[in-house]
Design a protein around this motif. Structure first.
Motif, PDB file in Angstrom:
ATOM      1  N   PHE A  60     -17.628  38.298  11.332  1.00 61.53           N
ATOM      2  CA  PHE A  60     -18.009  37.228  10.420  1.00 61.53           C
ATOM      3  C   PHE A  60     -19.357  37.513   9.777  1.00 61.53           C
ATOM      4  N   GLU A  61     -19.371  37.416   8.463  1.00 62.12           N
ATOM      5  CA  GLU A  61     -20.540  37.808   7.677  1.00 62.12           C
ATOM      6  C   GLU A  61     -21.786  36.992   7.995  1.00 62.12           C
ATOM      7  N   ARG A 121     -32.213  42.032  27.684  1.00 60.67           N
ATOM      8  CA  ARG A 121     -32.746  41.272  26.541  1.00 60.67           C
ATOM      9  C   ARG A 121     -31.666  40.454  25.843  1.00 60.67           C
ATOM     10  N   THR A 122     -30.420  40.609  26.265  1.00 57.89           N
ATOM     11  CA  THR A 122     -29.316  39.903  25.610  1.00 57.89           C
ATOM     12  C   THR A 122     -29.303  38.435  26.031  1.00 57.89           C
ATOM     13  N   ARG A 123     -29.284  37.565  25.044  1.00 54.39           N
ATOM     14  CA  ARG A 123     -29.193  36.131  25.315  1.00 54.39           C
ATOM     15  C   ARG A 123     -27.844  35.546  24.916  1.00 54.39           C
ATOM     16  N   VAL A 124     -27.214  36.145  23.876  1.00 57.73           N
ATOM     17  CA  VAL A 124     -25.973  35.587  23.336  1.00 57.73           C
ATOM     18  C   VAL A 124     -25.043  36.737  22.955  1.00 57.73           C
ATOM     19  N   VAL A 125     -23.736  36.505  23.160  1.00 53.58           N
ATOM     20  CA  VAL A 125     -22.695  37.407  22.661  1.00 53.58           C
ATOM     21  C   VAL A 125     -21.751  36.577  21.807  1.00 53.58           C
ATOM     22  N   LEU A 126     -21.395  37.107  20.642  1.00 56.62           N
ATOM     23  CA  LEU A 126     -20.499  36.417  19.718  1.00 56.62           C
ATOM     24  C   LEU A 126     -19.148  37.119  19.688  1.00 56.62           C
ATOM     25  N   VAL A 127     -18.088  36.376  19.984  1.00 55.47           N
ATOM     26  CA  VAL A 127     -16.729  36.915  19.979  1.00 55.47           C
ATOM     27  C   VAL A 127     -15.917  36.123  18.958  1.00 55.47           C
ATOM     28  N   CYS A 128     -15.516  36.765  17.886  1.00 56.16           N
ATOM     29  CA  CYS A 128     -14.778  36.119  16.804  1.00 56.16           C
ATOM     30  C   CYS A 128     -13.291  36.397  16.982  1.00 56.16           C
ATOM     31  N   THR A 129     -12.527  35.353  17.287  1.00 56.64           N
ATOM     32  CA  THR A 129     -11.097  35.558  17.548  1.00 56.64           C
ATOM     33  C   THR A 129     -10.262  34.419  16.970  1.00 56.64           C
ATOM     34  N   PRO A 130      -9.382  34.716  16.000  1.00 57.76           N
ATOM     35  CA  PRO A 130      -9.142  36.010  15.365  1.00 57.76           C
ATOM     36  C   PRO A 130     -10.388  36.495  14.622  1.00 57.76           C
ATOM     37  N   ASN A 131     -10.486  37.826  14.518  1.00 61.70           N
ATOM     38  CA  ASN A 131     -11.673  38.382  13.892  1.00 61.70           C
ATOM     39  C   ASN A 131     -11.600  38.271  12.374  1.00 61.70           C
ATOM     40  N   THR A 175     -10.964  41.134   9.729  1.00 61.60           N
ATOM     41  CA  THR A 175      -9.897  42.114   9.967  1.00 61.60           C
ATOM     42  C   THR A 175      -8.604  41.513  10.500  1.00 61.60           C
ATOM     43  N   GLY A 176      -8.661  40.409  11.255  1.00 63.35           N
ATOM     44  CA  GLY A 176      -7.449  39.689  11.610  1.00 63.35           C
ATOM     45  C   GLY A 176      -6.975  39.657  13.049  1.00 63.35           C
ATOM     46  N   PRO A 177      -7.150  40.718  13.870  1.00 64.18           N
ATOM     47  CA  PRO A 177      -6.629  40.653  15.237  1.00 64.18           C
ATOM     48  C   PRO A 177      -7.359  39.616  16.095  1.00 64.18           C
ATOM     49  N   ALA A 178      -6.642  39.114  17.102  1.00 63.14           N
ATOM     50  CA  ALA A 178      -7.217  38.161  18.046  1.00 63.14           C
ATOM     51  C   ALA A 178      -7.427  38.828  19.402  1.00 63.14           C
ATOM     52  N   VAL A 179      -8.409  38.345  20.109  1.00 66.12           N
ATOM     53  CA  VAL A 179      -8.649  38.778  21.484  1.00 66.12           C
ATOM     54  C   VAL A 179      -7.568  38.165  22.378  1.00 66.12           C
ATOM     55  N   THR A 180      -7.145  38.862  23.399  1.00 57.94           N
ATOM     56  CA  THR A 180      -6.171  38.303  24.333  1.00 57.94           C
ATOM     57  C   THR A 180      -6.878  37.532  25.445  1.00 57.94           C
ATOM     58  N   HIS A 196     -25.997  34.385  32.866  1.00 56.31           N
ATOM     59  CA  HIS A 196     -27.058  33.728  32.092  1.00 56.31           C
ATOM     60  C   HIS A 196     -26.935  34.006  30.599  1.00 56.31           C
ATOM     61  N   VAL A 197     -26.014  34.870  30.195  1.00 54.89           N
ATOM     62  CA  VAL A 197     -25.795  35.181  28.780  1.00 54.89           C
ATOM     63  C   VAL A 197     -24.764  34.211  28.213  1.00 54.89           C
ATOM     64  N   VAL A 198     -25.103  33.564  27.108  1.00 58.31           N
ATOM     65  CA  VAL A 198     -24.175  32.646  26.461  1.00 58.31           C
ATOM     66  C   VAL A 198     -23.136  33.451  25.679  1.00 58.31           C
ATOM     67  N   VAL A 199     -21.869  33.159  25.909  1.00 56.96           N
ATOM     68  CA  VAL A 199     -20.786  33.803  25.171  1.00 56.96           C
ATOM     69  C   VAL A 199     -20.162  32.763  24.235  1.00 56.96           C
ATOM     70  N   VAL A 200     -20.258  33.022  22.937  1.00 50.44           N
ATOM     71  CA  VAL A 200     -19.655  32.144  21.938  1.00 50.44           C
ATOM     72  C   VAL A 200     -18.274  32.682  21.590  1.00 50.44           C
ATOM     73  N   VAL A 201     -17.255  31.869  21.790  1.00 52.91           N
ATOM     74  CA  VAL A 201     -15.894  32.216  21.393  1.00 52.91           C
ATOM     75  C   VAL A 201     -15.618  31.451  20.095  1.00 52.91           C
ATOM     76  N   ASP A 202     -15.699  32.165  18.990  1.00 48.12           N
ATOM     77  CA  ASP A 202     -15.586  31.577  17.663  1.00 48.12           C
ATOM     78  C   ASP A 202     -14.109  31.517  17.276  1.00 48.12           C
ATOM     79  N   GLU A 203     -13.534  30.317  17.351  1.00 51.42           N
ATOM     80  CA  GLU A 203     -12.103  30.118  17.113  1.00 51.42           C
ATOM     81  C   GLU A 203     -11.844  29.367  15.807  1.00 51.42           C
ATOM     82  N   ALA A 204     -12.477  29.803  14.731  1.00 46.84           N
ATOM     83  CA  ALA A 204     -12.307  29.113  13.455  1.00 46.84           C
ATOM     84  C   ALA A 204     -10.865  29.127  12.965  1.00 46.84           C
ATOM     85  N   TYR A 205     -10.082  30.118  13.410  1.00 48.00           N
ATOM     86  CA  TYR A 205      -8.704  30.268  12.928  1.00 48.00           C
ATOM     87  C   TYR A 205      -7.685  30.093  14.053  1.00 48.00           C
TER      88      TYR A 205
END
Length: 358
Positions: A116-117, A153-163, A166-171, A185-194
């Protein structure tokens, strides 16, 4: 005395520009179609429109800052307590808020790329450092590489699914294994806009994942499947401490009264709305099959768009689309994203695929 002008933070100059999908250029005698912004092509259902019009009659009043009625409707729909929810002006605003709440300058944010841009923009605004991890073959998240990119140093991870784009989704299995490898302690964002468009054999259950993991935030939006892109309303699901942090840094009165009313009415009309989603999925599958038949090595599509891996030809393909009376979204050097729209527009997209096939 030397005159000095105000200067923003140094990181502001480094913020990349967000490039929105362009509308088509009018062409006499030819109906044009905008396939560049992943918008839902259907108009709002009458009940949704009626609710928005009724809400607009009290535009002289501030909206409910607590988003109470929307939270109650989402709570009933998702089966989660209201203290697990946070709303904002689209799911992208929630990502900005989360990075603002959890990142200090210099902290790292891991994300797939291309994805995601808005991610690099939001990361830079927060003063954090982005750690882009190249996609795996087929436009998929390389979750193993993303887990390996996590540092102290990582505080956040962004996972875009479907991406997007490009289109594929994480399983579900892939995400579960990834979460087991990421420090708690790392926040994982699961971005499910689609998420409503996903038809995977092993789909992620974002809400269940957030309920099971105190470091997971799921973001969703009413912009895509629900067709409320013009009203800007999204929501997050997370355990209470994370949801409270998102609400704490939110813009007061950010989600308008009209947007809240339209979102609640959309949830009430969800059965009819999801019938439209099914129709869009059928069109997506038709377009994907046609694109592949034309010779494109297009990845799996789980959103409301199809990806043409055009590489250095991306701008050339977008220019050819203009000649056909459609606009698409080129990503220079990578490819072209084609939104699923009206059937006639989709037919033009297939013609574009045939004309520009590698």
């Amino acid at each position: 005395m030397t005159q000095q002008t105000p200067r923003p933070r140094a990181s502001v100059a480094a913020i990349p520009a967000y490039v929105a999908g362009r509308p088509p250029t009018p062409r006499p005698g030819l109906t044009t179609y905008k396939l560049s912004s992943n918008e839902n092509p259907y108009p709002p259902l009458p009940g949704v429109l009626d609710a928005a019009v009724e809400a607009a009659a009290v535009m002289n009043r501030y909206p409910d800052m607590g988003t109470t009625a929307l939270y109650e409707a989402l709570s009933a729909r998702l089966g989660v307590p209201t203290d697990h929810l946070a709303a904002a002006t689209g799911s992208v605003a929630l990502i900005y808020q989360l990075l603002s709440a959890f990142c200090e300058p210099g902290d790292e944010v891991v994300h797939a790329w291309r994805s995601f841009e808005a991610y690099p923009i939001a990361i830079t605004v927060a003063g954090a450092t982005g750690v882009p991890v190249p996609l795996a073959a087929g436009g998929r998240h390389d979750l193993d590489a993303m887990a390996a990119a996590v540092t102290d140093r990582t505080r956040v991870v962004l996972v875009c699914t479907p991406n997007n784009p490009t289109g594929p989704a994480v399983t579900r299995a892939g995400l579960d294994a990834f979460l087991a490898a990421v420090p708690s302690h790392v926040v994982v964002v699961v971005d499910e806009a689609y998420v409503e468009f996903v038809r995977s054999a092993d789909p992620v259950d974002g809400v269940a994942t957030a309920l099971a993991h105190p470091n997971v935030v799921v973001t969703r939006t009413f912009s895509k499947a629900y067709g409320l892109a013009g009203f800007r309303v999204g929501y997050a699901v997370a355990q209470p401490p994370l949801a409270a942090a998102l609400r704490a840094v939110s813009l007061p009165f950010g989600v308008s009264h009209v947007a809240q009313a339209a979102a609640i009415a959309s949830l009430a009309a969800e059965a009819e709305l999801l019938e439209r989603v099914d129709a869009l999925v059928a069109e997506r599958d038709r377009v994907l099959a046609g694109v592949r038949a034309a010779g494109w090595d297009a990845p799996d599509a789980e959103g409301n768009f199809v990806w043409l891996p055009a590489g250095d030809r991306a701008l050339e393909v977008a220019a050819e689309a203009e000649e056909l009376g459609i606009t698409v979204r080129p990503f220079a050097g990578d490819g072209v994203r084609v939104s699923i729209g009206e059937p006639e527009g989709n037919d033009r997209a297939l013609e574009l695929a045939r004309r520009t096939a590698p």
